[in-house]
Design a protein around this motif. Structure first.
Motif: not given
Length: 134
Positions: A36, A39-44, A46
């Motif tokens: 999570s 994902a919050s850093k908008n990385l593909p 996760p």
């Protein structure tokens, strides 16, 4: 050989590894939270990034700790630490209330990476798998 030259590299590896290995193990047990956060850093991908993070922190961290392929382990950990600093401690894009904390963490990451690059350049020292029997 002075006592610092003899034991300093071992103590240094223990101290540096104490940052990576326990936190990597903790990420195993908090995997969904790690996913999570990534994902919050908008990385593909996760989940893949979380698994890769655990691998680097635990497996590469343990190799570094015991001094196995230490120069490579140190280089991998240094690159990982710089990337983590840029992605997760980007103080330049943080809210004003978080700038100082993120800036401190960013520069701590850079300092750790500097120490790791030093090990990558000069090796594990006398008490290591790399130097057994020498």
């Amino acid at each position: 050989m002075s006592i610092v030259e003899k034991f300093g590299p071992l103590v240094g590896r223990i101290l540096i590894a104490s940052l990576f290995v326990p936190f990597g193990i903790g990420k195993i047990f908090g995997f969904s939270g790690v996913v999570s956060y990534i994902a919050s850093k908008n990385l593909p991908l996760p989940q893949v990034a979380a698994a890769g993070t655990i691998f680097v922190e635990v497996v590469v961290g343990l190799a570094f700790l015991v001094g196995f392929k230490t120069r490579y382990a140190a280089l991998i950990l240094a690159l990982f630490t710089v990337a983590a600093g840029i992605i997760f401690h980007n103080y330049w894009a943080s809210p004003e209330a978080m700038v100082m904390a993120q800036k401190t963490n960013f520069f701590k990451n850079m300092a750790i990476a500097g120490g790791l690059l030093y090990v990558a350049a000069f090796g594990a020292g006398p008490f290591s798998v790399d130097n057994r029997g020498r």
